[in-house]
Write a protein that holds these residues in place. Structure first.
Motif, PDB file in Angstrom:
ATOM      1  N   PRO A  79       9.481 -82.933 -38.411  1.00 52.40           N
ATOM      2  CA  PRO A  79       9.803 -81.999 -37.333  1.00 52.40           C
ATOM      3  C   PRO A  79       8.577 -80.791 -36.970  1.00 52.40           C
ATOM      4  O   PRO A  79       8.960 -80.487 -35.880  1.00 52.40           O
ATOM      5  N   ARG A  80       8.491 -81.121 -38.230  1.00 55.12           N
ATOM      6  CA  ARG A  80       6.998 -79.753 -37.890  1.00 55.12           C
ATOM      7  C   ARG A  80       5.525 -80.702 -36.298  1.00 55.12           C
ATOM      8  O   ARG A  80       5.405 -79.942 -35.727  1.00 55.12           O
ATOM      9  N   GLU A  81       5.100 -81.605 -37.051  1.00 56.09           N
ATOM     10  CA  GLU A  81       4.415 -82.323 -36.352  1.00 56.09           C
ATOM     11  C   GLU A  81       5.329 -83.066 -35.237  1.00 56.09           C
ATOM     12  O   GLU A  81       3.882 -82.982 -34.216  1.00 56.09           O
ATOM     13  N   PHE A 117       2.955 -83.575 -31.266  1.00 56.36           N
ATOM     14  CA  PHE A 117       3.813 -85.085 -30.464  1.00 56.36           C
ATOM     15  C   PHE A 117       4.135 -84.378 -29.032  1.00 56.36           C
ATOM     16  O   PHE A 117       4.511 -85.679 -28.462  1.00 56.36           O
ATOM     17  N   SER A 118       3.996 -83.309 -29.172  1.00 60.38           N
ATOM     18  CA  SER A 118       5.169 -82.427 -27.347  1.00 60.38           C
ATOM     19  C   SER A 118       5.222 -81.209 -27.566  1.00 60.38           C
ATOM     20  O   SER A 118       3.973 -80.865 -26.422  1.00 60.38           O
ATOM     21  N   ILE A 119       4.771 -80.560 -27.621  1.00 58.35           N
ATOM     22  CA  ILE A 119       4.633 -78.667 -27.616  1.00 58.35           C
ATOM     23  C   ILE A 119       3.450 -78.028 -27.920  1.00 58.35           C
ATOM     24  O   ILE A 119       3.149 -77.341 -27.526  1.00 58.35           O
ATOM     25  N   GLY A 120       3.082 -78.568 -29.103  1.00 58.27           N
ATOM     26  CA  GLY A 120       1.424 -77.455 -29.830  1.00 58.27           C
ATOM     27  C   GLY A 120       2.035 -76.445 -30.562  1.00 58.27           C
ATOM     28  O   GLY A 120       3.528 -75.731 -30.231  1.00 58.27           O
ATOM     29  N   LEU A 121       1.288 -75.163 -30.967  1.00 61.11           N
ATOM     30  CA  LEU A 121       1.658 -74.116 -31.381  1.00 61.11           C
ATOM     31  C   LEU A 121       2.737 -73.414 -30.606  1.00 61.11           C
ATOM     32  O   LEU A 121       2.597 -72.259 -30.749  1.00 61.11           O
ATOM     33  N   PHE A 122       1.915 -73.383 -29.125  1.00 59.29           N
ATOM     34  CA  PHE A 122       1.288 -71.562 -28.163  1.00 59.29           C
ATOM     35  C   PHE A 122       2.041 -72.335 -26.913  1.00 59.29           C
ATOM     36  O   PHE A 122       1.742 -73.240 -26.858  1.00 59.29           O
ATOM     37  N   GLU A 123       3.076 -71.157 -26.745  1.00 60.40           N
ATOM     38  CA  GLU A 123       3.306 -71.732 -25.101  1.00 60.40           C
ATOM     39  C   GLU A 123       2.364 -71.293 -24.305  1.00 60.40           C
ATOM     40  O   GLU A 123       1.352 -70.850 -24.067  1.00 60.40           O
ATOM     41  N   LEU A 124       2.308 -72.659 -22.573  1.00 63.56           N
ATOM     42  CA  LEU A 124       1.535 -72.638 -22.340  1.00 63.56           C
ATOM     43  C   LEU A 124       2.197 -72.719 -20.927  1.00 63.56           C
ATOM     44  O   LEU A 124       2.932 -72.867 -20.272  1.00 63.56           O
ATOM     45  N   ASN A 125       0.795 -72.224 -20.009  1.00 65.46           N
ATOM     46  CA  ASN A 125       1.254 -72.587 -18.780  1.00 65.46           C
ATOM     47  C   ASN A 125       1.095 -73.600 -18.393  1.00 65.46           C
ATOM     48  O   ASN A 125       0.651 -74.710 -19.111  1.00 65.46           O
ATOM     49  N   HIS A 133      10.587 -79.138 -23.058  1.00 67.40           N
ATOM     50  CA  HIS A 133      10.223 -77.706 -23.053  1.00 67.40           C
ATOM     51  C   HIS A 133       8.820 -77.830 -21.864  1.00 67.40           C
ATOM     52  O   HIS A 133       8.179 -78.919 -21.908  1.00 67.40           O
ATOM     53  N   PRO A 134       8.761 -76.764 -21.163  1.00 70.13           N
ATOM     54  CA  PRO A 134       7.673 -76.935 -20.531  1.00 70.13           C
ATOM     55  C   PRO A 134       6.246 -77.062 -20.765  1.00 70.13           C
ATOM     56  O   PRO A 134       5.318 -77.433 -20.023  1.00 70.13           O
ATOM     57  N   ASN A 135       5.860 -76.817 -22.434  1.00 71.75           N
ATOM     58  CA  ASN A 135       4.794 -77.405 -23.090  1.00 71.75           C
ATOM     59  C   ASN A 135       4.053 -78.267 -22.706  1.00 71.75           C
ATOM     60  O   ASN A 135       3.718 -78.278 -22.656  1.00 71.75           O
ATOM     61  N   VAL A 136       5.195 -79.977 -22.724  1.00 77.66           N
ATOM     62  CA  VAL A 136       4.973 -80.796 -23.301  1.00 77.66           C
ATOM     63  C   VAL A 136       4.264 -81.916 -21.441  1.00 77.66           C
ATOM     64  O   VAL A 136       3.292 -82.084 -22.440  1.00 77.66           O
ATOM     65  N   GLY A 137       4.336 -81.436 -20.585  1.00 83.69           N
ATOM     66  CA  GLY A 137       3.813 -81.902 -19.760  1.00 83.69           C
ATOM     67  C   GLY A 137       2.195 -81.815 -19.564  1.00 83.69           C
ATOM     68  O   GLY A 137       1.236 -82.466 -19.825  1.00 83.69           O
ATOM     69  N   PRO A 138       1.822 -80.300 -19.706  1.00 84.53           N
ATOM     70  CA  PRO A 138       0.123 -80.027 -20.470  1.00 84.53           C
ATOM     71  C   PRO A 138      -0.724 -79.898 -21.307  1.00 84.53           C
ATOM     72  O   PRO A 138      -1.289 -80.220 -21.546  1.00 84.53           O
ATOM     73  N   PHE A 139       0.737 -80.149 -22.612  1.00 84.34           N
ATOM     74  CA  PHE A 139      -0.229 -80.383 -23.632  1.00 84.34           C
ATOM     75  C   PHE A 139      -0.348 -81.844 -23.955  1.00 84.34           C
ATOM     76  O   PHE A 139      -1.385 -81.920 -23.740  1.00 84.34           O
TER      77      PHE A 139
END
Lengths: 493, 714
Positions: free
Chosen positions: B347-349, B354-362, B471-477
């Motif tokens: 769950p953590r990794e 694999f998807s969103i990272g630790l911080f919210e992204l633009n 989650h909106p992060n996945v694309g940029p991440f």
């Protein structure tokens, strides 16, 4: 013939490196050990008469300290073996009490605790391990130490009134914070590197290698704001060939090829990645010559990853005089501690490697008459949940926070626990989930101990012994002022 | 200045003569930073003094600091949709040699012939230190990998020891060709990004059909060319006839990653479906499993097949297949996670890596900030706890229901299945974000039968993966990670934003379409062009890519120079710090945010480069290039050597060796070999008797391959 050629090449590499650096105004201008040597004049009064070295052994993955040091007593006033066993035995993560290697802890009224059984005599071992060093007073434990911005109580952790370290329980962030000793910030340097920033010019004015040497890559611990480490590979490769080029001797064509190779690394580059790559290659070729005639160690080291890293460090120490070193900081790693499962087997293997290697290193230092001048110490990402994950042969534990560390050497005031007291009045945490030392709350709390001692308190104690000036403590440990006690007292002066 | 003008002129000329191609001229013009008249100083004013027009006079002295702003001016550029301030990187190089990337904040409305860029004279990252008021410094802008002219800016005061201006590689396109996709420099660069190395055949193919058509062809190309090995699944305890001591060949083939490694290199050397192979390799460094834990080749191959199959599919399905892969399940412990003991590892990794990272992204990959300017964590321990419980109960399928199950042997080939009794039935909270479809899972109310529990667990898994994937992060991440693996270590936010946009919507309303993502990455104007001049453009070649690029440029053969290589090069690659399919941890061989020691340069692969491994790289190139990898190493059965037969005629009959070095410059460096370096190499090659053209070729190839210019792919 061969030797003289190599000497010549190394001299020319060094000369080229200096020229290239002198003509560039890149980042590396102030960083090459050779360039430094040419510009920094030693303050002769500051050069120490003795030799000292610190050896950081980083246990990557997050070592489960709860199974490194276990209560081995029945005193119910502090967490005892029964408390430990009650939480860990059902799922199979408790070490049998009979297997524990007893250690007496004067700090807690002489109660007996136990080390993991792999830290003593083991089948197939080449030495008695590190357990005997407790009784002989050469090994101490730092208990319940971890990343902190400033000390915090459980209530403060829960209500957020005191800043927490960034990204608790994340491997990458927490291991970086162990190494940068600045849990509130992302930084690009570590405390080993920053110590070298402050100490290299005064303590190692004639150094032929950087103050920090890593056998495990340029990890953040080793990187300064100004100075960089030397990173080389482990034994069995001898030091004399660790940076030696293949195919650079013999013919006129080989000479010309070497000149073009070396010359290429000396060219200025428009691309900054190329500039950085060139600097690393130049440094390697320049230092190669200094490692030419190194002598080997005499004590047997285990043929393991960590054994071969510590062996390489011991060789560098043995050649300290030829390298003009008075103070050295070393970095090596043992990976595999992320034991979410199958922990008993994994930790047994890893601790065996660790103990055998550290003991060989300790014995080699004794042989080199440097027992009191070299100190080994461990760091790890974080501790692990007291509450096991899984059960049976698959049992493991998850990411947590505070942890125990070991310090070894003849300058260690060994045979005791060190660190600030927890809520129970001892430096050992209360082994109760949802108890007074648990960061987790409620019925699902898993026992992630809140550190009572910050990494920087532990590190600053070592740094003081190593000779870091009081005035430079703030540069190396920016949050040290948040902690009342900056010398935990486990090192002789 | 002269060269800037000629470069602009040349690219205009190329547009005018463009052939009937789908692909436009790949070259973006060089940005030109305007100077105050005839001074060599940047034309800049404070935002308050900017009135929408080009100022007549510049502010002479600025101060560095987080509240110090300036407006810079550039000549008009053909900006495309979405290219705002985040398309520009602004750098200031100070007299002490340190370079800082300044914050690029906003493009201000102005007349049509100029661009006005508002910047902060402060480092964009915040943790790398800040520029100081140290007198004159050099300032320059990069855009789509192209560096502008450097100009002086006074910080604190005018004057001081500024040092020479930074020099950027001249943007000189390679010799024009007149048929098809004629930009030969860009063809080579494209093949370095999209494949395991340029080959004459692929270069020719791209010249004929162009990039876009080549991509379409690659998306459909049969794969693999070399059949994936299919070793049987073995018992966990090796049988007596397959132990390291009794039968090392059997043990190696069944209980190590060697068959996968050898196949991997052979496919890289000889396969045609290069894009899929390259993408799967990149994915294997994002969705990491490792031979440090994975016991058997069959287990790793089953996992790699998921990445191969998913490379051109939808990331949502890839995430689902990876989640239920027993190899991943074992590596990150989901296979052991039960309701009484939920395991937090996967769950953590899955979230962090694999998807969103630790911080919210633009959308452009930069951090979203809270009111106090701090990054915002994407999840906390509560989410991990709840996600852990959603992932409980899944384990190996060892029953007859699964086709690959064999009695007494753990089945890693079929997806994990649910043990209903081990699944947590309580309520759980999911990630909450704008547009989230489902943000919680209710406790099961009808879970009285195995069938009901299984249905609940499947629905929960689907909801959770949809929740993560949405989650909106996945694309940029994920988009940025793939850019870093294929093209450049430190892409501009605008580039990340364009790729994220393709992730979010492939043009037909589909999110997560990997083909659209790869197309966006490889056809982006920041990726394309004959030459990139921005000083931080490119990426250090990882050890694997060094071997494969050389093995494709100079077709890899066995040690005997006749047979094909068996791909047994892993032990050599491992010595350089990258043992394929044995990543040291789930964090891969190097971290995406790794910064080169002592600098502010983001360059992940540099985590593998230090004094020790630098020498290993050079020595490897000597052994491979001059001698060949001998057949007697443990995993190099037939060995590997390079075939120089294409180059030897060029070296013959030319005592100056200029033809040879220039041909290699085109082939290996797409014409960018620095003149000073060229003359060093010529001298060394001329020291080899002209009567030995083979040794001349080896010498020249070695010297180019070992140089930092080649080691940095750009």
């Amino acid at each position: 013939m061969k030797e003289s050629r190599r000497d010549f090449l190394c001299r020319s590499a060094a000369a080229l490196s200096m020229t290239a650096l002198a003509t560039q105004s890149g980042y590396f201008n102030g960083m090459s050990v050779l360039a430094q040597r040419s510009v920094k004049q030693p303050k002769s009064d500051a050069v120490p008469a003795d030799y000292r070295a610190m050896v950081c052994i980083f246990l990557f993955g997050g070592n489960d300290g709860n199974n490194l040091i276990v209560p081995n007593h029945s005193d119910a006033n502090v967490s005892n073996y029964a408390a430990y066993s009650a939480a860990r035995a059902t799922q199979g993560l408790a070490l049998p009490q009979a297997s524990l290697l007893p250690i007496s802890v004067p700090r807690i009224g002489g109660l007996t605790y136990g080390l993991h059984p792999s830290l003593g005599t083991v089948t197939g071992g080449i030495n008695p391990g590190i357990h005997p060093l407790w009784a002989s007073g050469k090994m101490a434990a730092l208990t319940n130490v971890g990343t902190l911005v400033r000390p915090m109580t459980r209530a403060e952790y829960q209500n957020g009134s005191v800043p927490r370290p960034r990204q608790l329980f994340s491997h990458s962030d927490q291991s970086n914070q162990q190494m940068n000793a600045n849990a509130g910030e992302v930084t690009m340097s570590g405390w080993g590197g920053r110590m070298s920033d402050k100490m290299s010019a005064s303590n190692n004015p004639g150094r032929l290698v950087p103050t920090v040497n890593s056998i495990a890559g340029e990890r953040i611990f080793t990187i300064g704001e100004q100075l960089l480490p030397l990173a080389i590979g482990p034994a069995p490769t001898p030091l004399s060939s660790i940076l030696a080029l293949t195919g650079t001797t013999g013919s006129a064509a080989a000479n010309a090829r070497y000149a073009a190779l070396n010359g290429g690394f000396g060219l200025s580059a428009a691309n900054e990645l190329e500039t950085a790559s060139n600097a690393i290659h130049r440094e390697a070729l320049a230092i190669a010559g200094s490692l030419n005639n190194s002598t080997d160690v005499t004590v047997a080291f285990p043929n393991t990853g960590i054994g071969n890293q510590l062996k390489q460090i011991a060789r560098l120490i043995k050649n300290r005089t030829a390298l003009n070193m008075n103070r050295q900081i070393f970095f090596c790693t043992l990976d595999g501690f992320d034991t979410h499962s199958a922990q008993l087997t994994a930790q047994t293997g890893l601790f065996t490697q660790l103990s055998q290697a550290c003991r060989a290193f300790y014995d080699e230092m004794t042989t080199q008459s440097l027992g009191g001048q070299v100190t080994q110490f461990t760091l790890s990402d974080f501790g692990r949940t007291f509450n096991p994950a899984g059960s049976g042969v698959n049992v493991g534990s998850d990411h947590a926070w505070a942890n125990h560390s070991l310090v070894i050497g003849d300058s260690v005031i060994g045979g005791d626990f060190y660190g600030m007291n927890t809520t129970n009045g001892t430096p050992f945490p209360t082994l109760v989930q949802n108890g007074p030392d648990d960061a987790d709350m409620g019925g699902t709390a898993r026992g992630r101990w809140i550190p009572t001692t910050g990494v920087e308190q532990y590190a600053a104690t070592l740094a003081k012994w190593f000779g870091l000036e009081q005035a430079d403590m703030g540069y190396v440990f920016p949050n040290l002022g948040n902690f009342a006690q900056t010398d935990l007292g486990f090192m002789l002066p | 200045m002269k060269r800037l003008i000629s470069a602009a002129f040349l690219s205009l000329a190329l547009i005018a003569s463009a052939a009937a191609q789908d692909d436009p001229n790949p070259n973006s013009p060089t940005p030109v930073l305007l100077s105050a008249a005839e001074t060599g100083r940047v034309l800049a004013v404070e935002p308050g003094d900017f009135n929408g027009r080009l100022p007549k006079a510049a502010k002479t002295v600025f101060s560095a600091g987080r509240d110090s702003e300036a407006v810079l001016f550039m000549r008009r550029l053909p900006l495309i949709d979405g290219e705002g301030a985040n398309a520009f990187r602004v750098y200031v190089k100070q007299p002490n040699g340190r370079t800082f990337e300044l914050r690029s904040d906003e493009i201000l409305p102005t007349g049509r012939d100029i661009i006005a860029l508002r910047i902060c004279i402060c480092d964009v990252a915040g943790y790398r230190g800040q520029p100081g008021d140290t007198g004159d410094s050099w300032i320059y802008v990069t855009w789509r990998g192209m560096a502008s002219n450097p100009l002086k800016i006074a910080l604190g005061s005018q004057g001081g020891k500024i040092g020479p201006p930074p020099e950027f590689a001249a943007a000189v396109p390679a010799a024009p060709e007149f048929v098809g996709y004629r930009w030969s420099g860009d063809r080579t660069r494209f093949l370095e990004q999209a494949t395991f190395g340029p080959s004459a055949a692929m270069d020719d193919r791209i010249r004929r059909i162009g990039l876009r058509t080549w991509l379409a062809e690659q998306f459909e190309a049969p794969y693999p060319y070399i059949p994936l090995p299919d070793p049987p699944q073995m018992p966990t305890t090796p049988p007596t006839d397959c132990q390291a001591g009794t039968n090392p060949t059997c043990f190696r083939e069944r209980y190590s990653m060697v068959p996968l490694q050898q196949w991997f290199f052979r496919e890289a050397f000889y396969g045609n479906a290069q894009l899929r192979h390259r993408t799967a390799w990149a994915l294997s460094q994002i969705l990491v499993t490792s031979g440090t834990t994975t016991q058997q080749s069959s287990h790793a191959i089953a996992y790699h097949k998921i990445l191969n199959d998913g490379a051109f599919g939808n990331y949502r399905y890839l995430l689902g297949d990876v989640t239920l892969s027993p190899t991943m399940g074992n590596y990150l412990d989901m296979v052991r996670s039960t309701k009484t003991n939920p395991n937090e590892n996967y769950p953590r990794e899955i979230l962090q890596l694999f998807s969103i990272g630790l911080f919210e992204l633009n959308q452009d990959g930069t951090h979203r900030l809270d009111g106090q300017g701090r990054s915002i964590p994407t999840f906390d321990q509560t989410i991990i706890n709840d996600l852990s419980r959603i992932f409980t109960g899944w384990t190996y399928c060892n029953t007859q229901a699964c086709g690959n199950a064999t009695p007494g042997i753990v089945n890693y080939k079929d997806p994990m299945v649910l043990i209903p009794a081990n699944h947590d039935l309580g309520a759980k909270t999911l990630l909450s974000y704008p547009g989230a479809q489902v943000t919680s899972i209710a406790a099961c109310t009808n879970c009285t039968t195995d069938a009901a529990i299984t249905a609940y667990a499947n629905a929960s898994l689907k909801d959770a993966l949809n929740n993560i994937f949405g989650h909106p992060n996945v694309g940029p991440f994920i988009g940025k990670l793939l850019i870093q693996h294929l093209v450049t270590s430190d892409p501009s936010p605008a580039y990340v934003g364009r790729v994220a946009s393709a992730f979010n919507n492939n043009g037909s309303g589909v999110r997560g379409d990997m083909k659209a993502v790869i197309r966006a990455i490889l056809l982006d104007p920041e990726a394309r062009g004959d030459v990139k001049t921005a000083p931080r453009y490119g990426k250090l070649r990882e050890p694997v890519q060094i071997v494969t690029n050389l093995g494709r440029l100079f077709p890899a053969k066995a040690y005997n120079g006749i047979d094909p290589s068996d791909g047994g090069v892993s032990s050599y690659v491992a010595a350089m710090g990258q043992n394929p399919f044995y990543s040291p941890t789930v964090f891969n061989y190097f971290m995406p945010d790794h910064t080169i020691a002592g600098t502010t340069i983001n360059a992940p692969e540099f985590e593998l480069l230090n004094s020790g491994t630098a020498v290993k790289r050079t020595n490897f190139l000597y052994v491979l290039g001059f001698e060949g990898l001998t057949p007697n190493a443990t995993d190099a059965l037939r060995g590997t050597s390079l075939d120089y037969s294409e180059m030897i005629p060029i070296a013959q009959g030319d005592p100056t060796a200029a033809q040879l070095v220039d041909a290699l410059n085109t082939k290996m460096m797409h014409g960018t070999l620095a003149p000073a370096h060229r003359s060093l190499i010529l001298t060394a090659v001329q020291a080899v008797p002209a009567s030995d053209p083979t040794l001349r070729v080896k010498t020249a190839v070695y010297l180019i391959a070992a140089s930092s210019q080649y080691q940095v792919q750009k």
